[in-house]
Scaffold this active site. Structure first.
Site, PDB file in Angstrom:
ATOM      1  N   ILE A 518       0.822  -1.295   0.041  1.00 15.97           N
ATOM      2  CA  ILE A 518      -0.046  -0.023   0.075  1.00 15.97           C
ATOM      3  C   ILE A 518       0.775   1.283  -0.032  1.00 15.97           C
ATOM      4  CG2 ILE A 518      -1.569   1.504   1.231  1.00 15.97           C
ATOM      5  CD1 ILE A 518      -3.320  -1.263   2.211  1.00 15.97           C
ATOM      6  N   CYS A 519       1.867   1.205   0.689  1.00 13.68           N
ATOM      7  CA  CYS A 519       2.601   2.349   0.969  1.00 13.68           C
ATOM      8  C   CYS A 519       3.079   3.137  -0.381  1.00 13.68           C
ATOM      9  CB  CYS A 519       3.846   2.342   1.808  1.00 13.68           C
ATOM     10  SG  CYS A 519       4.857   3.572   1.979  1.00 13.68           S
ATOM     11  N   PHE A 520       3.386   2.200  -1.473  1.00 15.59           N
ATOM     12  CA  PHE A 520       4.206   2.801  -2.747  1.00 15.59           C
ATOM     13  C   PHE A 520       3.283   2.166  -3.971  1.00 15.59           C
ATOM     14  CE2 PHE A 520       7.669   2.313   0.307  1.00 15.59           C
ATOM     15  CZ  PHE A 520       8.315   3.433   0.341  1.00 15.59           C
TER      16      PHE A 520
END
EC number: 2.3.2.26
Length: 555
Positions: A518-520
Site C-alpha cells: 500500500i505504501c508505494f
C-alpha cells in the site's frame, strides 16, 4: 447608498496617470501612501462614503511604478483584512458594483505581489502578508460571483504558483503541519538508528500512537484522551503492540485511519445517524455515546488531514460549511435527506392560498424519531404562505445547528486541535471537503498510462496486456475495490490521478493471487497463463482488501 459607487474612478484614474508622469509627484504620492494614508484608513466608519477611499487606493498603487506595487499591495491587504464586519460588507458591496476593468485592477495588483514574492516564498512561507493577500483575493473571488460585471475565473489564477510550489506538499508541510520537514528528517534519523541498533537517541518530534489490533477503537480513544496537545502538531506514526515498528510504511497509517473510520461510521456504533440508507451521515440530537467521543473523533479526523491521509467518511458538505463557520441551507437538507429536502422545497414553491389545508403543517416536526417544537407551542402554529419561509429556515437551523450544537462543538474543537483554523479558513467548504475525503474523478486510462514497470514486466508483456484488458472490463465497484486493495482507499486525492502511479512487480507462481504494498502502490502480479485465470485471481485478491497485513502471497 447601496446601489452606486460614490466616486468617479475613471476620472481618478486619468488624473493619477497624469500626475505620476512627473517623478517628484509620483515619489510624493508613494511616500504619502506608506507614511500617512495607510495608517489613517478607516477600519470602521458610520459613513459609507468614507470607505470609498479603499477604491481609490488601488488606483494610486497601480498608477505608480511597478516596483512599488508589491509593498503597497501588502499594506492595502492588511488594511482590508482589518476592517470591521460592517465596513467589510460595505466595501464588498462597492466592489460588486465596479465595472470589470476596475475590479480586475484590484485583482491584478494583489497578483503582482504574489508573483514578485514567489522567489522568496520558501524563505518566509508563514509571513502574515501571504495570508492577508490570499484572504483579500478570496473576498474578491466571492464578490465576483455576484458582481454586476463578473470577471472570468481565469483572472484569479496565478500561473507561477504551481511552477514554484508543490501545492499538496505545501498544504501539509506549511499550512497544516508546522515544521514538518524537520519532523520527517528526525523520523528518518530515528528509523536509521533503530536499524543500526542504537538506542541512545533523543526522542524525535513525532507522535507514536501505539495500539492493539484487536482493541483498535478502545486503544485509540484512550490514547487520544490522555495525549498532550503539543503532540497533535507532530508527525503521526502508528505502531502495533508486540510488532516490529516499520515507520517507513505509509500503508499502516492509511489502513489505520480507514479501519478506525469504517468502524466508527457504522450505524450500530451509535455515533452518527443516517436519514436514508444511501444518505450521508449526520450528528444525532441525542447520541448514544458520550459527548467526549465527538471531541476525540474530531482530533482523529484532523490528524488524518494533517498527515496527508485521504480517508473517505460519508460526511455531507454541511460539516465542512460549519467547520468554516458557514451556514448550511436547504440545499444541504436535500443532500442529507433528499425526501425531506424535496418536500420543503415544494412547500416554498407552493403559491396557492390553500397551503395550510393542502400540507397541514405546523411548527412541530419529527426529527430522528423525536417530536420537536421549532417555536414555543409550535404544534398550535400552522404553516401558511406568510410564514412558510420562516418555517423552512427554522427547520434547517434545527437540523444543522440547534439539534447538534453540543456534539458538533466538541467535534470542531477536536478537529482544530491539530490544525490551524486561520489557515484552514482560506478554503471554501467544497475545497476543504475534497482535501479531506478526496473525490471520485477517476481516469482509468491515465491509471494505465502512468504505470511504472520493472524487471521482466513492460507495457508489452503478455501478462501486463492481459491485466489491463481485465481491469478495464471490471465494473466500477470492482475497480474501486482494486484501489482499496492497492492504496487503502478508493478516493482520489485532491491533486488528481496524474501523480498516482501503479508499480507492477513479478511473482513466480501463477498459483498465487496478486498482492499489494500500500505504501508505494506496489502490485505484485504473477505471470498468468490465461486471461480467465488472471481475472479469477485478481477478483479473489480485491475481495479481501481489508486489514493491516503486509503483502503475503496466498495459494
Amino acid at each position: 447608498m447601496d446601489g452606486f459607487v460614490p466616486v468617479n474612478l475613471q476620472e481618478a484614474r486619468e488624473v493619477l496617470k497624469e500626475l505620476t508622469m512627473t517623478d517628484w509627484i509620483a515619489r510624493q504620492i508613494d511616500s504619502s501612501l506608506l507614511n500617512d494614508l495607510f495608517l489613517g484608513l478607516p477600519r470602521s466608519s458610520p459613513h459609507q462614503e468614507a470607505l470609498a477611499i479603499f477604491l481609490l487606493v488601488p488606483e494610486c498603487c497601480v498608477a505608480l511604478e511597478a516596483c512599488s506595487i508589491p509593498l503597497l499591495a501588502s499594506e492595502f491587504a492588511e488594511a482590508v483584512t482589518g476592517l470591521s464586519e460592517g465596513s467589510s460588507n460595505i466595501l464588498e458591496n462597492y466592489w460588486s458594483l465596479l465595472p470589470g476593468p476596475f475590479l480586475e485592477q484590484i485583482v491584478q495588483m494583489l497578483k503582482t505581489y504574489v508573483s514578485a514574492m514567489l522567489p522568496s516564498y520558501n524563505l518566509f512561507p508563514k509571513d502574515k502578508t501571504w495570508i492577508d493577500i490570499l484572504k483579500v483575493l478570496k473576498k474578491l473571488y466571492k464578490v465576483n460571483m455576484k458582481a454586476k460585471c463578473p470577471l472570468q475565473i481565469s483572472t484569479f489564477c496565478i500561473d507561477e504558483i504551481p511552477q514554484k510550489i508543490d501545492l499538496e506538499d505545501d498544504f501539509w508541510e506549511w499550512e497544516l503541519h508546522k515544521d514538518n520537514l524537520l519532523k520527517i528528517k528526525a523520523c528518518c534519523e530515528l528509523v536509521n538508528c533503530w536499524r543500526l541498533g542504537n538506542s541512545d537517541t533523543p526522542e524525535p518530534p513525532v507522535f507514536i500512537l501505539k495500539v492493539r489490533r484487536h482493541f483498535l477503537l478502545e486503544d485509540t480513544w484512550h490514547k487520544l484522551s490522555i495525549l498532550e496537545d503539543s503532540y497533535l502538531k507532530m508527525h503521526l506514526l502508528v505502531q502495533f503492540e508486540n510488532e516490529m515498528p516499520d515507520y517507513g510504511d505509509l500503508g499502516y497509517l492509511v489502513e489505520f485511519f480507514s479501519e478506525v473510520f469504517e468502524k466508527v461510521v457504522q450505524p450500530e456504533y451509535g455515533m452518527f445517524m443516517y436519514c436514508e440508507s444511501t444518505s450521508p451521515m449526520w450528528f444525532p440530537p441525542k447520541p448514544s455515546v458520550e459527548k467526549n467521543k465527538y471531541f476525540l473523533f474530531g482530533i482523529l479526523y484532523g490528524l488524518s488531514m494533517a498527515n496527508g491521509v485521504t480517508a473517505y467518511i460519508p460526511f455531507p458538505l454541511a460539516v465542512f460549511k460549519k467547520l468554516l463557520n458557514k451556514k448550511p441551507t436547504l440545499s444541504d437538507v436535500k443532500e442529507l435527506s433528499p425526501v425531506l429536502g424535496r418536500n420543503l422545497q415544494t412547500v416554498l414553491e407552493y403559491e396557492h392560498d390553500d397551503l395550510e389545508d393542502m400540507f397541514q403543517l405546523c411548527y412541530s416536526i419529527s426529527w430522528d424519531s423525536m417530536d420537536v417544537d421549532l417555536i414555543e407551542n409550535g404544534i398550535s402554529t400552522a404553516v401558511n404562505n406568510a410564514n412558510k419561509k420562516d418555517f423552512v429556515d427554522k427547520y434547517v437551523d434545527y437540523i444543522f445547528n440547534k439539534s447538534v450544537d453540543d456534539v458538533f462543538s466538541e467535534f470542531k474543537r477536536g478537529f482544530y486541535k491539530g490544525l490551524d483554523e486561520q489557515l484552514v479558513g482560506i478554503f471554501e467548504p467544497e475545497q476543504l471537503m475534497e482535501v479531506a475525503i478526496g473525490n471520485a474523478k477517476y481516469d482509468w486510462d491515465l491509471c494505465e498510462k502512468n504505470a511504472v514497470y520493472s524487471g521482466i514486466y513492460s507495457p508489452t508483456h503478455p501478462t501486463i496486456k492481459m491485466f489491463w484488458e481485465v481491469f478495464h472490463e471490471l465494473s466500477l465497484e470492482d475497480k474501486k475495490h482494486f484501489l482499496v486493495f492497492l492504496a487503502g482507499n478508493d478516493r482520489i486525492p485532491v491533486t488528481g490521478m496524474e501523480p498516482w502511479k501503479i508499480y507492477p512487480h513479478y511473482l513466480p507462481s501463477e498459483d498465487l493471487i496478486p498482492g499489494a504494498g500500500i505504501c508505494f502502490h506496489l502490485l505484485f502480479l504473477p505471470v498468468y497463463s490465461t486471461k480467465q485465470k488472471l481475472k479469477e485471481k485478481l477478483l479473489q485478491a480485491i475481495s479481501h482488501n481489508r486489514g493491516f497485513g503486509r503483502f503475503v502471497p496466498r495459494v
